[in-house]
Scaffold this motif. Structure first.
Motif, short mmCIF file in Angstrom:
data_model
loop_
_atom_site.label_atom_id
_atom_site.label_comp_id
_atom_site.label_asym_id
_atom_site.label_seq_id
_atom_site.Cartn_x
_atom_site.Cartn_y
_atom_site.Cartn_z
N UNK A 16 0.85 -1.21 0.00
CA UNK A 16 0.00 0.00 0.00
C UNK A 16 0.87 1.25 0.00
N UNK A 17 1.97 1.22 0.78
CA UNK A 17 2.89 2.36 0.83
C UNK A 17 3.60 2.57 -0.50
N UNK A 18 3.97 1.46 -1.14
CA UNK A 18 4.64 1.55 -2.45
C UNK A 18 3.66 2.10 -3.48
N UNK A 19 2.43 1.62 -3.42
CA UNK A 19 1.39 2.06 -4.36
C UNK A 19 1.18 3.57 -4.25
N UNK A 20 1.20 4.09 -3.02
CA UNK A 20 1.02 5.53 -2.81
C UNK A 20 2.09 6.36 -3.50
N UNK A 21 3.30 5.80 -3.62
CA UNK A 21 4.39 6.56 -4.24
C UNK A 21 4.66 6.21 -5.68
N UNK A 22 3.91 5.21 -6.21
CA UNK A 22 4.22 4.69 -7.54
C UNK A 22 4.03 5.69 -8.67
N UNK A 23 3.05 6.56 -8.55
CA UNK A 23 2.78 7.48 -9.67
C UNK A 23 2.90 8.95 -9.24
N UNK A 24 3.57 9.19 -8.11
CA UNK A 24 3.73 10.57 -7.65
C UNK A 24 4.64 11.31 -8.62
N UNK A 25 4.17 12.42 -9.10
CA UNK A 25 4.98 13.20 -10.03
C UNK A 25 5.56 14.40 -9.29
N UNK A 26 6.88 14.49 -9.23
CA UNK A 26 7.51 15.61 -8.52
C UNK A 26 7.45 16.85 -9.38
N UNK A 43 9.84 1.44 1.62
CA UNK A 43 8.90 0.31 1.62
C UNK A 43 9.34 -0.74 0.59
N UNK A 44 9.79 -0.28 -0.59
CA UNK A 44 10.30 -1.20 -1.63
C UNK A 44 11.50 -1.98 -1.10
N UNK A 45 12.44 -1.27 -0.48
CA UNK A 45 13.65 -1.91 0.02
C UNK A 45 13.33 -2.94 1.11
N UNK A 46 12.40 -2.60 1.99
CA UNK A 46 12.01 -3.53 3.06
C UNK A 46 11.42 -4.80 2.46
N UNK A 47 10.50 -4.62 1.49
CA UNK A 47 9.85 -5.76 0.84
C UNK A 47 10.88 -6.66 0.15
#
Length: 202
Positions: free
Chosen positions: A34-44, A68-72
């Protein structure tokens, strides 16, 4: 999440991740997704002369998703892990996050060729523009870059452990090849070599 990332790396190095309850580990992986999903399409916004609160929050969310990616990945690439932890959705989400932010966040920061020209609306394609680019990188960009390098490197470990679907392998292949066409990302290119080598063993 940052602490979770570094602690999971320690537990992986100690080789005791498999001692944890499989049910709890799977639960943690689903929460991380869920945390990865939240950041997957964030556009800076990528306009660093204008450090708004929104932009700061965006970068913070990006770093959190990378943790979150690294932990997974640390969980999945630990020795003797049960099959249940290799959750396809989580793996795909990690790849989606990494690929998106390499292309849309990091490459434009490190190689001007990947930047969109605000005046013409197209991509700046002149190689001459590279020379004029400032080499100064904000701390947060370097932090994200280093974390993404770790993710790419860990994905090559995962390929050696777990058989992935053809679709996922195609995604990983393009992620591994693209860095060789980008300038100023030598650390990433080293990680990509490991990834491409792992893919070629399939």
């Amino acid at each position: 999440l940052s602490e979770l990332g570094s602690e999971s790396a320690k537990i992986k190095a100690m080789g005791i991740m498999d001692k944890l309850s499989t049910d709890k580990t799977v639960k943690v992986l689903n929460i991380l997704e869920k945390n990865i999903q939240d950041g997957s399409k964030l556009s800076t916004l990528l306009n660093h002369n204008n450090d708004t609160e929104d932009e700061e929050r965006l970068w913070r969310d990006l770093i959190m998703a990378a943790d979150a990616c690294l932990t997974a990945i640390n969980i999945m690439t630990s020795p003797n892990m049960p099959k249940a932890v290799y959750i396809e959705d989580v793996i795909e989400r990690v790849i989606q996050y990494t690929k998106f932010h390499l292309q849309n966040t990091l490459y434009p920061q490190y190689d001007p060729v990947y930047r969109v020209d605000p005046h013409g609306g197209g991509v700046l394609s002149s190689k001459a523009k590279r020379a004029k680019c400032s080499t100064h990188k904000q701390r947060v960009i370097v932090m994200l870059y280093n974390k993404v390098c770790d993710i790419v490197s860990s994905l090559s470990e995962l390929l050696e452990i777990q058989l992935l679907t053809d679709t996922t392998i195609l995604q990983v292949s393009s992620m591994g090849i693209t860095p060789f066409f980008v300038e100023n990302v030598s650390e990433l290119q080293l990680c990509a070599i490991k990834l491409v080598t792992a893919v070629s063993t399939f």
